[in-house]
Scaffold this motif. Structure first.
Motif, PDB file in Angstrom:
ATOM      1  N   SER A  94       0.817  -1.214   0.000  1.00 36.40           N
ATOM      2  CA  SER A  94       0.000   0.000   0.000  1.00 36.40           C
ATOM      3  C   SER A  94       0.852   1.266   0.000  1.00 36.40           C
ATOM      4  O   SER A  94       0.439   2.299  -0.539  1.00 36.40           O
ATOM      5  N   VAL A  95       2.030   1.202   0.599  1.00 39.23           N
ATOM      6  CA  VAL A  95       2.919   2.362   0.616  1.00 39.23           C
ATOM      7  C   VAL A  95       3.289   2.756  -0.810  1.00 39.23           C
ATOM      8  O   VAL A  95       3.232   3.935  -1.188  1.00 39.23           O
ATOM      9  N   TYR A  96       3.650   1.764  -1.610  1.00 40.53           N
ATOM     10  CA  TYR A  96       4.040   2.036  -2.994  1.00 40.53           C
ATOM     11  C   TYR A  96       2.828   2.401  -3.850  1.00 40.53           C
ATOM     12  O   TYR A  96       2.932   3.223  -4.762  1.00 40.53           O
ATOM     13  N   ALA A  97       1.680   1.808  -3.533  1.00 45.30           N
ATOM     14  CA  ALA A  97       0.457   2.125  -4.276  1.00 45.30           C
ATOM     15  C   ALA A  97       0.031   3.573  -4.018  1.00 45.30           C
ATOM     16  O   ALA A  97      -0.338   4.299  -4.949  1.00 45.30           O
ATOM     17  N   LEU A  98       0.088   4.000  -2.762  1.00 41.70           N
ATOM     18  CA  LEU A  98      -0.282   5.375  -2.426  1.00 41.70           C
ATOM     19  C   LEU A  98       0.650   6.372  -3.093  1.00 41.70           C
ATOM     20  O   LEU A  98       0.213   7.413  -3.586  1.00 41.70           O
ATOM     21  N   ASN A  99       1.936   6.042  -3.088  1.00 41.84           N
ATOM     22  CA  ASN A  99       2.889   6.943  -3.729  1.00 41.84           C
ATOM     23  C   ASN A  99       2.645   7.023  -5.233  1.00 41.84           C
ATOM     24  O   ASN A  99       2.761   8.086  -5.841  1.00 41.84           O
ATOM     25  N   ALA A 100       2.289   5.891  -5.843  1.00 43.57           N
ATOM     26  CA  ALA A 100       1.995   5.872  -7.278  1.00 43.57           C
ATOM     27  C   ALA A 100       0.768   6.707  -7.603  1.00 43.57           C
ATOM     28  O   ALA A 100       0.631   7.235  -8.710  1.00 43.57           O
ATOM     29  N   MET A 101      -0.121   6.840  -6.612  1.00 43.97           N
ATOM     30  CA  MET A 101      -1.323   7.651  -6.792  1.00 43.97           C
ATOM     31  C   MET A 101      -1.058   9.137  -6.546  1.00 43.97           C
ATOM     32  O   MET A 101      -1.968   9.956  -6.627  1.00 43.97           O
ATOM     33  N   GLY A 102       0.176   9.475  -6.226  1.00 43.53           N
ATOM     34  CA  GLY A 102       0.528  10.867  -6.008  1.00 43.53           C
ATOM     35  C   GLY A 102       0.469  11.322  -4.568  1.00 43.53           C
ATOM     36  O   GLY A 102       0.656  12.506  -4.280  1.00 43.53           O
ATOM     37  N   ILE A 103       0.212  10.399  -3.636  1.00 42.58           N
ATOM     38  CA  ILE A 103       0.162  10.730  -2.213  1.00 42.58           C
ATOM     39  C   ILE A 103       1.552  10.477  -1.626  1.00 42.58           C
ATOM     40  O   ILE A 103       1.959   9.322  -1.451  1.00 42.58           O
ATOM     41  N   LYS A 104       2.286  11.522  -1.348  1.00 40.51           N
ATOM     42  CA  LYS A 104       3.672  11.407  -0.919  1.00 40.51           C
ATOM     43  C   LYS A 104       3.792  10.947   0.528  1.00 40.51           C
ATOM     44  O   LYS A 104       3.061  11.407   1.408  1.00 40.51           O
ATOM     45  N   GLY A 105       4.709  10.034   0.761  1.00 42.37           N
ATOM     46  CA  GLY A 105       4.993   9.565   2.103  1.00 42.37           C
ATOM     47  C   GLY A 105       6.181  10.304   2.689  1.00 42.37           C
ATOM     48  O   GLY A 105       6.627  11.331   2.169  1.00 42.37           O
ATOM     49  N   LYS A 106       6.727   9.770   3.777  1.00 40.09           N
ATOM     50  CA  LYS A 106       7.832  10.440   4.460  1.00 40.09           C
ATOM     51  C   LYS A 106       9.107  10.405   3.632  1.00 40.09           C
ATOM     52  O   LYS A 106       9.829  11.391   3.552  1.00 40.09           O
ATOM     53  N   ASN A 107       9.397   9.252   3.023  1.00 36.45           N
ATOM     54  CA  ASN A 107      10.666   9.070   2.329  1.00 36.45           C
ATOM     55  C   ASN A 107      10.470   8.860   0.836  1.00 36.45           C
ATOM     56  O   ASN A 107       9.385   8.477   0.383  1.00 36.45           O
ATOM     57  N   ASN A 108      11.538   9.078   0.076  1.00 36.64           N
ATOM     58  CA  ASN A 108      11.481   8.815  -1.354  1.00 36.64           C
ATOM     59  C   ASN A 108      11.580   7.317  -1.619  1.00 36.64           C
ATOM     60  O   ASN A 108      11.758   6.516  -0.696  1.00 36.64           O
ATOM     61  N   LEU A 109      11.469   6.946  -2.891  1.00 37.50           N
ATOM     62  CA  LEU A 109      11.424   5.528  -3.259  1.00 37.50           C
ATOM     63  C   LEU A 109      12.651   4.767  -2.790  1.00 37.50           C
ATOM     64  O   LEU A 109      12.541   3.671  -2.222  1.00 37.50           O
ATOM     65  N   LYS A 110      13.828   5.329  -2.997  1.00 33.37           N
ATOM     66  CA  LYS A 110      15.060   4.649  -2.613  1.00 33.37           C
ATOM     67  C   LYS A 110      15.144   4.455  -1.114  1.00 33.37           C
ATOM     68  O   LYS A 110      15.428   3.350  -0.625  1.00 33.37           O
TER      69      LYS A 110
END
Length: 253
Positions: A94-110
């Motif tokens: 879900s973390v990666y899914a949310l980020n893919a939807m444009g909802i930014k989390g605390k850290n970048n992908l790496k």
């Protein structure tokens, strides 16, 4: 009886979520973008869960409680539901899914991937080591590797990962992850694959692994993934001269 089990695990989830909210408020001023600052209070919930699991290895009372759950499962449940094979991965995904939807989390992908990999490495190593050492028989008698529950550890590691990445966006992201993780643990018992003590210990190991991954993140990143601005090149060369063994290290700054 089944309602009691459900309420028991859900109460663990709610308590952990509430505790994490308090912790996040307490360290708000010192928390960085990349990592979670250590706070001993964050150890309480996972320690209680892991402790309950370990006590259950020797406690006749807890073993009897495990047996009651097994009897209840065998008496009232005929069809197994293998959804837990998939829900164990849902919180982390879900973390990666949310980020893919444009909802930014605390850290970048790496950075988040480094944290998740560190968490899974610690969690998997701990789970497999304990399975090999304890050799607890599964409720269905299929194998002697019941303790702790790997599915549950995986799910709760992902739930804590989701919480840490998106708690600043909305606490409901993290709470939903913990609900899914709790459901995974319940289904492990529903499918007669694990005892309650296995599930409790797995949950604690998963939560603690992810918290530790955030605490260790600055060290792991600087050691294994140094930035280009402060790039450090190192080489380790083992040697053996027929009598002595050793290793030499060359570090270029």
């Amino acid at each position: 009886m089944r309602k009691f089990f459900l309420l028991f695990l859900l109460s663990i989830t709610a308590t952990n979520a509430q505790k994490t909210v308090s912790d996040s408020i307490a360290v708000k001023d010192t928390d960085t973008v990349h990592n979670l600052k250590f706070n001993y209070k964050q150890l309480i919930i996972p320690t209680v869960l892991i402790g309950y699991g370990f006590i259950g290895l020797e406690s006749d009372q807890l073993k009897g409680f495990n047996a009651e759950i097994k009897e209840e499962v065998n008496e009232h449940i005929d069809n197994k539901i293998t959804i837990d094979d998939f829900t164990q991965y849902a919180p982390a995904a879900s973390v990666y899914a949310l980020n893919a939807m444009g909802i930014k989390g605390k850290n970048n992908l790496k950075d988040r991937s480094i944290i998740l990999a560190t968490s899974y490495l610690m969690m998997s190593t701990t789970v497999f080591a304990l399975k090999s050492i304890t050799k607890v028989e599964r409720p269905d008698g299929s194998a002697n590797n019941s303790f702790p529950s790997g599915h549950t550890a995986n799910a709760f590691a992902g739930a804590e990962f989701l919480w840490q990445e998106y708690k600043d966006q909305s606490i409901w992201y993290g709470i939903s992850g913990y609900i899914v993780a709790t459901g995974t643990g319940l289904f492990r018992m529903y499918n007669n694959r694990h005892w309650l003590t296995d599930v409790a210990a797995g949950a604690g190991i998963g939560i603690l692994s992810t918290k530790a991954a955030y605490w260790l993140f600055p060290y792991v990143k600087n050691t294994f993934f140094p930035s280009k601005e402060n790039k450090v090149t190192s080489m380790v060369a083992p040697f053996y001269n027929g009598k002595q063994m050793g290793a030499g290290m060359v570090v270029q700054f």
